[in-house]
Motif scaffolding. Structure first.
Motif, PDB file in Angstrom:
ATOM      1  N   GLY A  46       0.814  -1.209   0.000  1.00  0.00           N
ATOM      2  CA  GLY A  46       0.000   0.000   0.000  1.00  0.00           C
ATOM      3  C   GLY A  46       0.847   1.258   0.000  1.00  0.00           C
ATOM      4  N   THR A  47       1.926   1.254   0.800  1.00  0.00           N
ATOM      5  CA  THR A  47       2.792   2.423   0.869  1.00  0.00           C
ATOM      6  C   THR A  47       3.436   2.719  -0.478  1.00  0.00           C
ATOM      7  OG1 THR A  47       3.255   1.913   3.193  1.00  0.00           O
ATOM      8  CG2 THR A  47       4.752   3.444   2.094  1.00  0.00           C
ATOM      9  N   LEU A  48       3.785   1.664  -1.208  1.00  0.00           N
ATOM     10  CA  LEU A  48       4.476   1.819  -2.490  1.00  0.00           C
ATOM     11  C   LEU A  48       3.538   1.679  -3.690  1.00  0.00           C
ATOM     12  CD1 LEU A  48       7.636  -0.248  -1.545  1.00  0.00           C
ATOM     13  CD2 LEU A  48       7.616   2.179  -2.121  1.00  0.00           C
ATOM     14  N   ALA A  49       2.238   1.832  -3.451  1.00  0.00           N
ATOM     15  CA  ALA A  49       1.253   1.576  -4.506  1.00  0.00           C
ATOM     16  C   ALA A  49       1.493   2.403  -5.767  1.00  0.00           C
ATOM     17  CB  ALA A  49      -0.158   1.837  -3.975  1.00  0.00           C
ATOM     18  N   ALA A  50       1.845   3.672  -5.604  1.00  0.00           N
ATOM     19  CA  ALA A  50       2.037   4.534  -6.773  1.00  0.00           C
ATOM     20  C   ALA A  50       3.200   4.040  -7.630  1.00  0.00           C
ATOM     21  CB  ALA A  50       2.274   5.970  -6.330  1.00  0.00           C
ATOM     22  N   ILE A  51       4.299   3.627  -6.990  1.00  0.00           N
ATOM     23  CA  ILE A  51       5.460   3.117  -7.728  1.00  0.00           C
ATOM     24  C   ILE A  51       5.141   1.760  -8.348  1.00  0.00           C
ATOM     25  CG2 ILE A  51       7.826   2.278  -7.480  1.00  0.00           C
ATOM     26  CD1 ILE A  51       8.291   4.442  -5.406  1.00  0.00           C
ATOM     27  N   ILE A  52       4.472   0.898  -7.596  1.00  0.00           N
ATOM     28  CA  ILE A  52       4.112  -0.425  -8.116  1.00  0.00           C
ATOM     29  C   ILE A  52       3.243  -0.293  -9.357  1.00  0.00           C
ATOM     30  CG2 ILE A  52       2.742  -2.499  -7.596  1.00  0.00           C
ATOM     31  CD1 ILE A  52       3.811  -2.294  -4.724  1.00  0.00           C
ATOM     32  N   GLY A  53       2.327   0.675  -9.344  1.00  0.00           N
ATOM     33  CA  GLY A  53       1.478   0.907 -10.514  1.00  0.00           C
ATOM     34  C   GLY A  53       2.291   1.201 -11.766  1.00  0.00           C
ATOM     35  N   LEU A  54       3.384   1.946 -11.607  1.00  0.00           N
ATOM     36  CA  LEU A  54       4.233   2.276 -12.749  1.00  0.00           C
ATOM     37  C   LEU A  54       5.083   1.097 -13.200  1.00  0.00           C
ATOM     38  CD1 LEU A  54       5.485   5.805 -11.580  1.00  0.00           C
ATOM     39  CD2 LEU A  54       3.670   5.311 -13.232  1.00  0.00           C
ATOM     40  N   GLN A  55       5.428   0.203 -12.267  1.00  0.00           N
ATOM     41  CA  GLN A  55       6.334  -0.903 -12.566  1.00  0.00           C
ATOM     42  C   GLN A  55       5.639  -2.130 -13.152  1.00  0.00           C
ATOM     43  OE1 GLN A  55       9.635  -0.910 -12.418  1.00  0.00           O
ATOM     44  NE2 GLN A  55       9.765   1.175 -11.630  1.00  0.00           N
ATOM     45  N   PHE A  56       4.381  -2.352 -12.778  1.00  0.00           N
ATOM     46  CA  PHE A  56       3.734  -3.624 -13.121  1.00  0.00           C
ATOM     47  C   PHE A  56       2.522  -3.496 -14.051  1.00  0.00           C
ATOM     48  CE2 PHE A  56       6.206  -4.667  -9.397  1.00  0.00           C
ATOM     49  CZ  PHE A  56       6.707  -5.921  -9.714  1.00  0.00           C
ATOM     50  N   PHE A  57       2.283  -2.280 -14.527  1.00  0.00           N
ATOM     51  CA  PHE A  57       1.166  -2.082 -15.455  1.00  0.00           C
ATOM     52  C   PHE A  57       1.643  -1.275 -16.653  1.00  0.00           C
ATOM     53  CE2 PHE A  57      -0.577  -2.727 -11.256  1.00  0.00           C
ATOM     54  CZ  PHE A  57      -1.517  -3.723 -11.487  1.00  0.00           C
ATOM     55  N   GLN A  58       0.912  -1.382 -17.752  1.00  0.00           N
ATOM     56  CA  GLN A  58       1.305  -0.723 -18.991  1.00  0.00           C
ATOM     57  C   GLN A  58       1.421   0.775 -18.780  1.00  0.00           C
ATOM     58  OE1 GLN A  58      -1.226  -1.733 -22.242  1.00  0.00           O
ATOM     59  NE2 GLN A  58       0.127  -0.905 -23.801  1.00  0.00           N
ATOM     60  N   ALA A  59       2.446   1.354 -19.361  1.00  0.00           N
ATOM     61  CA  ALA A  59       2.686   2.788 -19.193  1.00  0.00           C
ATOM     62  C   ALA A  59       1.501   3.591 -19.717  1.00  0.00           C
ATOM     63  CB  ALA A  59       3.956   3.191 -19.927  1.00  0.00           C
ATOM     64  N   GLY A  60       1.173   4.648 -19.012  1.00  0.00           N
ATOM     65  CA  GLY A  60       0.056   5.510 -19.406  1.00  0.00           C
ATOM     66  C   GLY A  60      -0.136   6.587 -18.360  1.00  0.00           C
ATOM     67  N   LEU A 270      -5.829   5.667   6.092  1.00  0.00           N
ATOM     68  CA  LEU A 270      -4.675   6.401   6.610  1.00  0.00           C
ATOM     69  C   LEU A 270      -3.360   5.785   6.163  1.00  0.00           C
ATOM     70  CD1 LEU A 270      -5.917   7.159  10.242  1.00  0.00           C
ATOM     71  CD2 LEU A 270      -5.934   8.668   8.262  1.00  0.00           C
ATOM     72  N   GLN A 271      -3.296   4.454   6.129  1.00  0.00           N
ATOM     73  CA  GLN A 271      -2.022   3.803   5.838  1.00  0.00           C
ATOM     74  C   GLN A 271      -1.750   3.648   4.347  1.00  0.00           C
ATOM     75  OE1 GLN A 271      -1.235   0.443   4.667  1.00  0.00           O
ATOM     76  NE2 GLN A 271       0.927   0.917   4.885  1.00  0.00           N
ATOM     77  N   THR A 272      -2.771   3.360   3.562  1.00  0.00           N
ATOM     78  CA  THR A 272      -2.563   3.016   2.162  1.00  0.00           C
ATOM     79  C   THR A 272      -3.002   4.104   1.207  1.00  0.00           C
ATOM     80  OG1 THR A 272      -2.855   0.678   2.679  1.00  0.00           O
ATOM     81  CG2 THR A 272      -3.124   1.319   0.381  1.00  0.00           C
ATOM     82  N   PHE A 273      -4.174   4.656   1.426  1.00  0.00           N
ATOM     83  CA  PHE A 273      -4.695   5.646   0.492  1.00  0.00           C
ATOM     84  C   PHE A 273      -3.976   6.985   0.620  1.00  0.00           C
ATOM     85  CE2 PHE A 273      -7.803   9.120  -0.251  1.00  0.00           C
ATOM     86  CZ  PHE A 273      -7.907   8.987  -1.634  1.00  0.00           C
ATOM     87  N   MET A 274      -3.662   7.402   1.850  1.00  0.00           N
ATOM     88  CA  MET A 274      -3.138   8.746   2.071  1.00  0.00           C
ATOM     89  C   MET A 274      -1.816   9.047   1.368  1.00  0.00           C
ATOM     90  SD  MET A 274      -5.051  10.878   3.426  1.00  0.00           S
ATOM     91  CE  MET A 274      -6.635  10.928   4.264  1.00  0.00           C
ATOM     92  N   PRO A 275      -0.807   8.157   1.392  1.00  0.00           N
ATOM     93  CA  PRO A 275       0.445   8.518   0.704  1.00  0.00           C
ATOM     94  C   PRO A 275       0.234   8.836  -0.768  1.00  0.00           C
ATOM     95  CG  PRO A 275       0.779   6.582   2.091  1.00  0.00           C
ATOM     96  CD  PRO A 275      -0.702   6.844   2.072  1.00  0.00           C
ATOM     97  N   SER A 276      -0.561   8.013  -1.448  1.00  0.00           N
ATOM     98  CA  SER A 276      -0.813   8.253  -2.869  1.00  0.00           C
ATOM     99  C   SER A 276      -1.719   9.462  -3.081  1.00  0.00           C
ATOM    100  CB  SER A 276      -1.453   7.012  -3.501  1.00  0.00           C
ATOM    101  OG  SER A 276      -0.595   5.903  -3.371  1.00  0.00           O
ATOM    102  N   TYR A 277      -2.706   9.647  -2.196  1.00  0.00           N
ATOM    103  CA  TYR A 277      -3.617  10.788  -2.288  1.00  0.00           C
ATOM    104  C   TYR A 277      -2.858  12.104  -2.139  1.00  0.00           C
ATOM    105  CZ  TYR A 277      -7.349  14.009  -0.793  1.00  0.00           C
ATOM    106  OH  TYR A 277      -8.206  15.075  -0.659  1.00  0.00           O
TER     107      TYR A 277
END
Length: 441
Positions: A46-60, A270-277
């Motif tokens: 959850g903490t690294l969700a934004a980075i994981i999204g870039l690494q494991f899904f098609q660029a866009g 608080l733990q997962t959504f907030m860092p990316s938000y």
């Protein structure tokens, strides 16, 4: 553990009510550290969700990648009820200790493997599939963790201090989130955002391997709870605890599900959504986002034991109702405060919301254990807890991001939190006060 908490813990160990009390410090530390390892592993995604999204899904679009990442986050929660059904029933039949050792092995192993996975740019959709599979294993194992740790510690704790001792489970859980968020913050600060996005994100996942061995060692060197050992010695363990829970404990299951709704939504907001938000929607830097989240989670961890003490003194219901009321009244203003764009405002908002979840958690852990008899306690909590977490908590990051996309309102996630708090508030109002009463046999 601070000096006053240590004195409080030592004084409780002198209580003669429970024959297991002389072992309570060791049990608390071993159970808590194992819980720390489990949620450090599970929460990293959850903490690294934004980075994981870039690494494991098609660029866009980054927002599309983030939604995809949160969808995989939610997929792990789909497995939690299945894990809860399996491990909960097993824990009521063969013992709490063996099951807790198993779940920490599975979670740490899956998390370690996540740090080794190839990315989408390297192997395409295969990377996404492997990510989903490891997340599903994490979710299955996590289904047996919180309910097992709660059951184990509640069955060791003295009646008059059960709220205080069991709430340390939440303290260690939040400290795990602090450690994960803090580690990501330090790595981002030292490596830079580019290196962190490229390869540095793997480091926290790889640390899960050795941490898992530490937790496994501690859990395998404990005796099972006196409540379970006494039940097993008398031959009163249930042959089918799952069926017994589903046929004889509907009221307890209903209340436990209701209790967990805001607990799940509050935690994962608080733990997962907030860092990316904070970074994606409110345009804080990633470094500032991690710092804000880390400070807020640390404050929650500090507040929880005090709230557990208050729940023993004044009852579970007043603390739980206060936490729910706080979320209903102040989630929207807190998100508006975050949107001011300065770190001080964002930290203040996190501390405000953190106080509400700390008040609720300080009482809720003991309240869940007090709903069920020993024969079905692990399984009963597992069923209710994981169903609520999967349905309400697992979709929290994804649904919050969806609400913003659908409405165009950056504060719309507050509606979901407020609705969850209202459900739990009504449930707690209808529940009986259980503080100060012996556990059901």
């Amino acid at each position: 553990m601070n000096h006053s908490s240590q004195q409080s813990l030592d004084s409780s160990l002198e209580t003669s009510e429970n024959r297991a009390v002389p072992k309570l410090r060791k049990v608390l530390l071993a159970t808590g550290i194992g819980h720390f390892v489990e949620w450090f592993d599970f929460g990293l995604y959850g903490t690294l969700a934004a980075i994981i999204g870039l690494q494991f899904f098609q660029a866009g679009e980054p927002s599309v990648a983030l939604l995809s990442s949160f969808a995989v986050f939610g997929a792990g929660f789909i497995m939690r009820p299945l894990g809860g059904l399996y491990f909960g029933s097993l824990g009521d039949r063969i013992g709490r200790k063996k099951v807790l050792a198993t779940v920490i092995m599975l979670t740490s192993g899956a998390t370690f493997l996540m740090g080794l996975l190839p990315t989408y740019s390297q192997v395409g959709i295969t990377a996404t599939v492997l990510l989903v599979l490891t997340r599903l294993v994490q979710g299955f194992a996590a289904g047996g963790e919180s309910s097992g740790a709660t059951t184990f510690l509640a069955e060791y704790a003295p009646t008059e201090r059960r709220g205080y001792f069991t709430c340390w489970i939440d303290n260690f859980g939040f400290m795990a989130f602090v450690a994960g968020s803090g580690l990501v913050f330090l790595l981002t600060a030292s490596l830079g955002e580019a290196a962190m996005t490229d390869w540095g994100w793997r480091i926290p996942f790889l640390i899960a391997g050795p941490l898992g061995w530490v937790g496994l060692y501690l859990r395998t060197h404990l005796e099972d709870s006196p409540e379970f050992l006494e039940m097993a010695k008398s031959g009163k363990t249930a042959s089918s605890p799952l069926r017994m829970a589903l046929t004889t404990a509907w009221s307890a299951l209903f209340f436990c599900v209701g209790f967990v709704v805001i607990k799940a939504v509050g935690h994962w907001t608080l733990q997962t959504f907030m860092p990316s938000y904070l970074s994606t929607e409110l345009h804080y830097s990633k470094l500032d986002s991690y710092a804000i989240t880390t400070i807020g989670l640390f404050a929650i961890a500090v507040m929880v034991p005090f709230m557990g003490y208050l729940s023993d003194k004044f009852g579970r219901k007043p603390l739980m109702l206060a936490g729910c009321a706080g979320f209903i009244l102040f989630t929207w203003p807190a998100m508006m405060l975050m949107a001011r764009g300065d770190m001080l405002s964002a930290v203040m908002a996190m501390l405000l919301l953190g106080a509400f979840i700390a008040a609720f958690d300080g009482a809720c852990t003991a309240a869940m254990a007090e709903l069920f008899p020993t024969r079905i306690r692990y399984g009963g909590i597992s069923i209710a807890y994981n169903v609520a977490v999967a349905f309400f908590g697992g979709i929290t990051p994804w649904f919050s991001a969806y609400l913003m996309t659908a409405t165009g309102n950056p504060f719309s996630p507050a509606w979901y939190v407020m609705g969850a708090a209202l459900i739990t508030f009504i449930t707690v109002l209808r529940a009986k006060e259980t503080a100060g009463q012996p556990l059901q046999r």
